[in-house]
Design a protein around this motif. Structure first.
Motif, PDB file in Angstrom:
ATOM      1  N   GLN A 154      33.743  33.795  33.406  1.00  0.00           N
ATOM      2  CA  GLN A 154      35.189  33.830  33.583  1.00  0.00           C
ATOM      3  C   GLN A 154      35.897  32.502  33.327  1.00  0.00           C
ATOM      4  O   GLN A 154      36.924  32.476  32.635  1.00  0.00           O
ATOM      5  CB  GLN A 154      35.526  34.327  34.992  1.00  0.00           C
ATOM      6  N   PRO A 155      35.387  31.374  33.835  1.00  0.00           N
ATOM      7  CA  PRO A 155      36.106  30.117  33.597  1.00  0.00           C
ATOM      8  C   PRO A 155      36.229  29.749  32.119  1.00  0.00           C
ATOM      9  O   PRO A 155      37.102  28.959  31.750  1.00  0.00           O
ATOM     10  CB  PRO A 155      35.264  29.080  34.354  1.00  0.00           C
ATOM     11  N   ARG A 156      35.364  30.328  31.285  1.00  0.00           N
ATOM     12  CA  ARG A 156      35.361  29.974  29.863  1.00  0.00           C
ATOM     13  C   ARG A 156      36.026  31.032  28.992  1.00  0.00           C
ATOM     14  O   ARG A 156      36.183  30.834  27.788  1.00  0.00           O
ATOM     15  CB  ARG A 156      33.924  29.748  29.390  1.00  0.00           C
ATOM     16  N   LEU A 157      36.433  32.141  29.579  1.00  0.00           N
ATOM     17  CA  LEU A 157      36.988  33.237  28.788  1.00  0.00           C
ATOM     18  C   LEU A 157      38.470  33.022  28.502  1.00  0.00           C
ATOM     19  O   LEU A 157      39.281  32.919  29.424  1.00  0.00           O
ATOM     20  CB  LEU A 157      36.800  34.568  29.510  1.00  0.00           C
ATOM     21  N   ARG A 158      38.814  33.021  27.224  1.00  0.00           N
ATOM     22  CA  ARG A 158      40.219  32.985  26.810  1.00  0.00           C
ATOM     23  C   ARG A 158      40.795  34.391  26.746  1.00  0.00           C
ATOM     24  O   ARG A 158      42.005  34.584  26.832  1.00  0.00           O
ATOM     25  CB  ARG A 158      40.348  32.320  25.441  1.00  0.00           C
ATOM     26  N   GLY A 159      39.921  35.362  26.540  1.00  0.00           N
ATOM     27  CA  GLY A 159      40.365  36.739  26.454  1.00  0.00           C
ATOM     28  C   GLY A 159      39.176  37.663  26.342  1.00  0.00           C
ATOM     29  O   GLY A 159      38.064  37.236  25.999  1.00  0.00           O
ATOM     30  N   LEU A 160      39.413  38.944  26.637  1.00  0.00           N
ATOM     31  CA  LEU A 160      38.375  39.969  26.569  1.00  0.00           C
ATOM     32  C   LEU A 160      38.935  41.154  25.802  1.00  0.00           C
ATOM     33  O   LEU A 160      40.003  41.677  26.146  1.00  0.00           O
ATOM     34  CB  LEU A 160      37.975  40.393  27.984  1.00  0.00           C
ATOM     35  N   LEU A 161      38.234  41.567  24.743  1.00  0.00           N
ATOM     36  CA  LEU A 161      38.622  42.726  23.952  1.00  0.00           C
ATOM     37  C   LEU A 161      37.528  43.777  24.083  1.00  0.00           C
ATOM     38  O   LEU A 161      36.393  43.558  23.647  1.00  0.00           O
ATOM     39  CB  LEU A 161      38.811  42.348  22.479  1.00  0.00           C
TER      40      LEU A 161
END
Length: 288
Positions: free
Chosen positions: A113-120
């Motif tokens: 989560q801390p590294r996620l810019r987005g989730l598709l």
């Protein structure tokens, strides 16, 4: 056949095959659906090649990854995804996942989560969907059918027949690679293991769902049901909507395509990845 080269990456005592392409300051990681691997993203990757560094891989047991005798569960697959990202991706990134890969990605997102810019998420089936109410029975039936397929694919003409749905939607060179790597006895054996892993995981996922992603999240829902599955398809879409509505920054979008959306509408997948890369925290998503 396709000429991409990759490298072996050690994850949790196993080896996965990773291919990196593209260029630019951004990063995107791709997680395949059940029975598929890195090649399932072939139509999407060229559309993003001038925008970001792209990472696609085969889960353990598939494609060019090392074979494994272990029956890996969803948590194991998520841990492998996390370990692969930690070994390969040096910066924040967008995570893209198809179908069963959505379960893997959502579990991995708890650590990433801390590294996620987005989730598709590309046509995933949420664990709450009624199709999973009797999935242990469904998985047993599918396993019996796949046990026959596992023997039949030793004969190449029969392997081509068994993979007709793949041949119809993927580029010819991609299909040739899939036929050589995935529609073989070892590949079908791994698909059977993953089917059992999903069946085993559903009760636990329903009791303790993965933490909701806090990053911008887009869910692409395929609008065209498989033949004879209109009612089931509608129920899955409803649960996709319900899940996305629970997110602090979620967007549901129906796409005119079948389940292999990344093959039928790679432009849409690439465009939504671009939207996620363009997002600034706190800013609303751009219109489709």
């Amino acid at each position: 056949m396709r000429q991409e080269t990759g490298r072996a990456v050690r994850v949790n005592g196993r080896t996965v095959h990773v291919e990196e392409s593209g260029e630019g300051p951004d990063w995107v990681v791709f997680e395949a659906g059940q029975g598929l691997g890195r090649t399932s993203w072939d139509a999407v990757l060229p559309l993003l090649a001038d925008r970001a560094r792209l990472v696609a891989y085969d889960r353990a047991g598939f494609g060019r990854s090392g074979r494994t005798a272990a029956c890996l569960d969803i948590d194991d697959l998520a841990a492998d995804l996390v370990a692969m990202v930690e070994a390969v991706v040096p910066d924040r990134f967008v995570l893209v996942a198809h179908s069963m890969g959505g379960l893997v990605a959502r579990r991995a997102a708890e650590s990433l989560q801390p590294r996620l810019r987005g989730l598709l998420l590309v046509d995933p089936t949420p664990e709450s969907a009624p199709v999973y109410d009797t999935f242990d029975q469904t998985a047993a039936k599918v396993d019996r059918a796949l046990s026959v397929t596992q023997q039949l694919v030793r004969f190449r003409p029969l392997a081509r027949m068994a993979s007709g749905n793949i041949r119809r939607v993927f580029p010819a060179d991609t299909y040739a690679t899939m036929l050589a790597e995935d529609f073989v006895p070892d590949g079908i054996a791994q698909t059977r293991k993953e089917m059992r892993a999903v069946a085993a995981a559903i009760p636990r996922l329903r009791a303790e769902p993965p933490a909701l992603p806090t990053c911008p999240t887009v869910l692409l829902s395929a609008s065209r049901p498989a033949k004879g599955r209109a009612a089931q398809h509608a129920a899955i879409a409803e649960h996709q909507r319900r899940w996305i509505d629970t997110l602090p920054d979620g967007r549901f979008e129906e796409v005119d395509a079948g389940h292999l959306l990344q093959a039928e509408r790679p432009d849409t997948v690439a465009d939504r990845v671009g939207h996620l890369l363009d997002r600034v925290p706190g800013r609303s998503a751009p219109p489709a």
